[in-house]
Design a protein around this motif. Sequence first.
Motif, short mmCIF file in Angstrom:
data_model
loop_
_atom_site.label_atom_id
_atom_site.label_comp_id
_atom_site.label_asym_id
_atom_site.label_seq_id
_atom_site.Cartn_x
_atom_site.Cartn_y
_atom_site.Cartn_z
N ILE A 17 0.85 -1.18 0.00
CA ILE A 17 0.00 0.00 0.00
C ILE A 17 0.89 1.24 0.00
O ILE A 17 1.43 1.63 1.05
N MET A 75 -9.75 5.17 2.12
CA MET A 75 -9.44 3.99 1.33
C MET A 75 -10.53 3.77 0.28
O MET A 75 -11.73 3.89 0.58
N TRP A 124 -7.10 -2.41 -0.03
CA TRP A 124 -5.67 -2.41 -0.36
C TRP A 124 -5.24 -1.15 -1.11
O TRP A 124 -4.12 -1.08 -1.61
N THR A 125 -6.10 -0.12 -1.16
CA THR A 125 -5.78 1.07 -1.93
C THR A 125 -6.24 2.33 -1.20
O THR A 125 -7.39 2.43 -0.78
N SER A 174 -7.33 6.27 -1.18
CA SER A 174 -8.05 7.10 -2.15
C SER A 174 -7.89 8.59 -1.87
O SER A 174 -8.57 9.42 -2.47
#
Length: 365
Positions: free
Chosen positions: A145, A190, A194-195, A197
């Motif tokens: 990440i 997020m 897993w990302t 934003s």
Amino acid sequence: MRNKLLLLSAILMFCASCQHRKTTQKEETVTGATYTNPLLENGAEPWAIFHEGKYYYTQGCEDRIQLWETDDISNLSNATIKEVWIPTDPSNSQHLWAPEIHRIDNKWYIYFTADDGNMDNHQIYVIENESASPMEGQFVMKGRIPTDKNNNWAIHASTFEHNGQRYMIWCGWQKRRIDIETQCIYIATMGNPWTLSSDRILISKPEYEWECQWVNPDGSKTAYPIHVNEAPQFIPSKNKDRLCIFYSASGSWTPYYCVGLLTADANADLLLPSSWKKSPNPVLQQQPDNRVYGPGGISFVPSPDGKEWYMLYHARKMPNDAPGASDSRSPRMQKIEWDKDGIPVLGIPDKDGVKYSLPSGTVHK
């Protein structure tokens, strides 16, 4: 007269017998429904989640991630243990710190920190398991990440959802260390587990003296000053109108390692640094009289029936570990209370061996 004496003697013997039975019964009840700290002989960065009658517990390890499963969080020594992740990629195969297991969208995710052997290269990773139980199936790597465009050092990721938005909080560097290291607390939204934003937002950095201790009482120290805010953990206030982030401060190798607190209004913009207010004093710290030093790395779990809340934390019974020496920390657990505003009150770390009642709803075996 003789009959009266015999009657009195019989009464006294009967009362003594009753008292003995009551005492014995009470002792058996206390003995059968208590636990003591530490929960395990060794271990740091304890974390657990309660899901469908089971606790899933993790703690830091150097080269793998282990998962404990139990219905009694106070009895980890008898829990089922499984190795759920052994890295094969050299870039994230060492120093696997602070794993946390979360249940998100009916899948299991474990967030952890790892590097290639050089701790300056620590980064955050997440693995995923689609099985109903995290003890079944396999975890697969979802990836690293990235926390900012410069890929700054990042550790101790945790995640929570508030008002329909998922957030990640973690510890990171503002910039690459030159001659002093400063570890700060960041937050971001997020897009998925897993990302990120949003850009990372700094919400706390070491500023008080109690957050900047890096030299041990015996004079041992790291090669350069390290000022620490790390290991952030989220918990709402009891009535959900305030949000709390507890974090650990100062060097973990020192007795001065302690816990600080950030709070925000539940309706505030969590990405606005001014929304977060820092308590000027630590809320959990060493207790030399109890031979408990360097308490920190806390997380929170409910009792099985949800009526009580407990903090997991690590501490040591000696003043310090020399930097680079073997880690003498061990995991512990104590019940928390709430103040008049519904903010968790952590109390003081008790000495080893104090008997506590089992968490409410625990089935003692």
